[in-house]
Write a protein that holds these residues in place. Sequence first.
Motif, PDB file in Angstrom:
ATOM      1  N   VAL A 146       0.869  -1.165   0.000  1.00 27.57           N
ATOM      2  CA  VAL A 146       0.000   0.000   0.000  1.00 27.57           C
ATOM      3  C   VAL A 146       0.907   1.216   0.000  1.00 27.57           C
ATOM      4  N   ARG A 147       0.638   2.140  -0.920  1.00 26.73           N
ATOM      5  CA  ARG A 147       1.471   3.341  -1.020  1.00 26.73           C
ATOM      6  C   ARG A 147       0.630   4.505  -1.521  1.00 26.73           C
ATOM      7  N   MET A 148       1.220   5.689  -1.414  1.00 23.30           N
ATOM      8  CA  MET A 148       0.571   6.898  -1.929  1.00 23.30           C
ATOM      9  C   MET A 148       0.439   6.793  -3.444  1.00 23.30           C
ATOM     10  N   LEU A 166      -4.561   6.502  -1.953  1.00 20.09           N
ATOM     11  CA  LEU A 166      -3.643   5.379  -1.790  1.00 20.09           C
ATOM     12  C   LEU A 166      -3.960   4.287  -2.797  1.00 20.09           C
ATOM     13  N   VAL A 167      -2.946   3.536  -3.173  1.00 20.36           N
ATOM     14  CA  VAL A 167      -3.146   2.383  -4.048  1.00 20.36           C
ATOM     15  C   VAL A 167      -2.599   1.124  -3.389  1.00 20.36           C
ATOM     16  N   HIS A 171      -7.650   0.882  -4.868  1.00 16.56           N
ATOM     17  CA  HIS A 171      -7.531   2.324  -4.667  1.00 16.56           C
ATOM     18  C   HIS A 171      -8.497   2.775  -3.579  1.00 16.56           C
ATOM     19  N   ILE A 172      -8.074   3.760  -2.794  1.00 17.54           N
ATOM     20  CA  ILE A 172      -8.931   4.396  -1.796  1.00 17.54           C
ATOM     21  C   ILE A 172      -8.619   5.877  -1.770  1.00 17.54           C
ATOM     22  N   MET A 173      -9.669   6.679  -1.488  1.00 17.43           N
ATOM     23  CA  MET A 173      -9.472   8.121  -1.424  1.00 17.43           C
ATOM     24  C   MET A 173     -10.192   8.687  -0.210  1.00 17.43           C
TER      25      MET A 173
END
Length: 177
Positions: free
Chosen positions: A3-5, A47-48, A58-60
Amino acid sequence: MAVRMEELRDHEAVRAVNRAAFGGGHGETVAELVAALRRDDPGALSLVAEEDGEVVGHIMFSRTLLDAPRELVPVQTLSPLGILPQWQGRGLGTALIRAGLDEMGERGVPLVFLEGDPRYYSRSGFEPAAGLGFRKPSLRIPDAAFQVFRLPAYETWMTGTLVYSDTFWRYDCVGLR
């Protein structure tokens, strides 16, 4: 899985994830919503989840307001969360949620709101918002779907009505249609 930016180079992959995860015309709307949130909220957290160099989730988290009796409180909305269908059920969504909530806590955000399946999100600590003194921004949102996560910066006086950013209204991404 990492998980990263999200980075600029991930934008097209994130678009594809959201199209596939949400399907049909709604998938395209969600992809457009994400692009608009990037423009409208430069501080949004995106984040992906990556597996073998491929973006598979993906999350926002983006800014919104809580209209509390004492004052307006800056809070966050978790939307969207998308995982490629073939990668669902492997814990990627939970990992993205946890990483995002950890970051929101570090940023001093008091509350994160969402609309979603309570059976899924309750596993990550989300609670029904109405029972905690929060009012949903639209009657189109099912009561059970309106949920909140309280972070360490939360104080008990922080109750009131969630006010979505204009971006969610512009893309008609509030409640059910």
